[in-house]
Design an enzyme around this catalytic site. Structure first.
Site, PDB file in Angstrom:
ATOM      1  N   HIS A  55       0.749  -1.219   0.156  1.00 51.28           N
ATOM      2  CA  HIS A  55      -0.010   0.038  -0.037  1.00 51.28           C
ATOM      3  C   HIS A  55       1.016   1.121  -0.005  1.00 51.28           C
ATOM      4  O   HIS A  55       1.946   1.231   0.340  1.00 51.28           O
ATOM      5  CB  HIS A  55      -0.793  -0.054   1.177  1.00 51.28           C
ATOM      6  CG  HIS A  55      -2.044  -1.112   1.257  1.00 51.28           C
ATOM      7  ND1 HIS A  55      -3.100  -0.981   1.935  1.00 51.28           N
ATOM      8  CD2 HIS A  55      -2.148  -2.417   0.319  1.00 51.28           C
ATOM      9  CE1 HIS A  55      -3.993  -2.130   1.802  1.00 51.28           C
ATOM     10  NE2 HIS A  55      -3.261  -2.656   0.921  1.00 51.28           N
ATOM     11  N   GLU A  57       1.110   3.666   1.955  1.00 51.83           N
ATOM     12  CA  GLU A  57       1.611   4.009   3.381  1.00 51.83           C
ATOM     13  C   GLU A  57       2.812   3.238   3.554  1.00 51.83           C
ATOM     14  O   GLU A  57       3.835   3.457   4.061  1.00 51.83           O
ATOM     15  CB  GLU A  57       0.522   3.909   4.364  1.00 51.83           C
ATOM     16  CG  GLU A  57      -0.714   4.618   4.208  1.00 51.83           C
ATOM     17  CD  GLU A  57      -1.924   3.982   3.544  1.00 51.83           C
ATOM     18  OE1 GLU A  57      -3.039   4.130   3.878  1.00 51.83           O
ATOM     19  OE2 GLU A  57      -1.418   3.036   2.752  1.00 51.83           O
TER      20      GLU A  57
END
Length: 161
Positions: A55, A57
Site C-alpha cells: 500500500h 503508506e
C-alpha cells in the site's frame, strides 16, 4: 501545522497517486514528512509487485525507515490520499509516526475513524494524531473516476465476449 502546509503535502500525495494510476493500481499516494522535508514517499503497488502489503503508506514508511536508518519515525507526519486500512494503521503505531493527515474517508476499510478507530484506541501503546478530510473532494474524485473507468472497461470486455 497549518492547513496550508497540510494541503501542500496532500497535493504532493495526489501526484504520487497518479503514479499508481499509471501502473493500473488504485490511485493512492503517500508522503512522509519530518521537519518539512520528505523522508519517504510511495503509492499503491500491490498489483505490480504481487504484494498485498504494498500500500502507499507501507511503501512510504519502508523508504523513510531506510533513509533514516531507523524503524522509529518519531516526529514525522504521514499524508495519504485515502484513510489507512487496519494494516497500515497498525504500521503507523509500530513506527511511532506522530501525525496522520488523510484526504478521503474509507467507509469500507478505514481504520482511522470511519469503520474502525485503531489509531484512537486508548489501549494502543502509541497514539497518532489524526486529521482527516484534507482535500477530501479531490482525493475522493480521483478514486471515483478510477473505479468508474474500471467498471466501464469491464463492461466493454463483457459485451465483447
Amino acid at each position: 501545522m497549518s492547513t496550508e502546509q497540510d494541503e501542500y503535502w496532500m497535493r504532493h500525495a495526489l501526484q504520487l497517486a497518479d503514479n499508481a494510476q499509471q501502473q493500473g493500481e488504485i490511485p493512492v499516494g503517500a508522503v512522509l514528512v519530518k521537519d518539512n522535508q520528505i523522508i519517504g514517499e510511495g503509492w499503491n503497488q500491490s498489483i505490480s509487485l504481487h504484494d498485498p502489503s504494498a500500500h502507499a503508506e507501507m511503501m512510504a514508511i519502508r523508504e523513510a525507515g531506510k533513509n533514516l536508518e531507523n524503524y522509529r519515525l518519531v516526529d514525522s507526519s504521514l499524508y495519504v490520499t485515502l484513510e489507512p486500512c487496519s494494516m497500515c494503521a497498525g504500521l503507523l503505531i509500530h513506527s511511532r509516526i506522530h501525525r496522520l493527515v488523510f484526504g478521503a474517508s474509507d467507509f469500507k476499510t478505514g481504520a482511522a475513524g470511519s469503520l474502525l478507530d485503531l489509531l484512537g484506541d486508548p489501549r494502543m501503546n502509541h497514539r497518532v494524531e489524526v486529521k482527516g478530510g484534507v482535500l477530501a473532494q479531490e482525493c475522493g474524485d480521483k478514486l471515483s473516476a478510477f473505479f468508474k473507468l474500471r467498471r466501464e472497461q469491464k463492461k466493454l470486455l463483457k459485451n465483447k465476449n
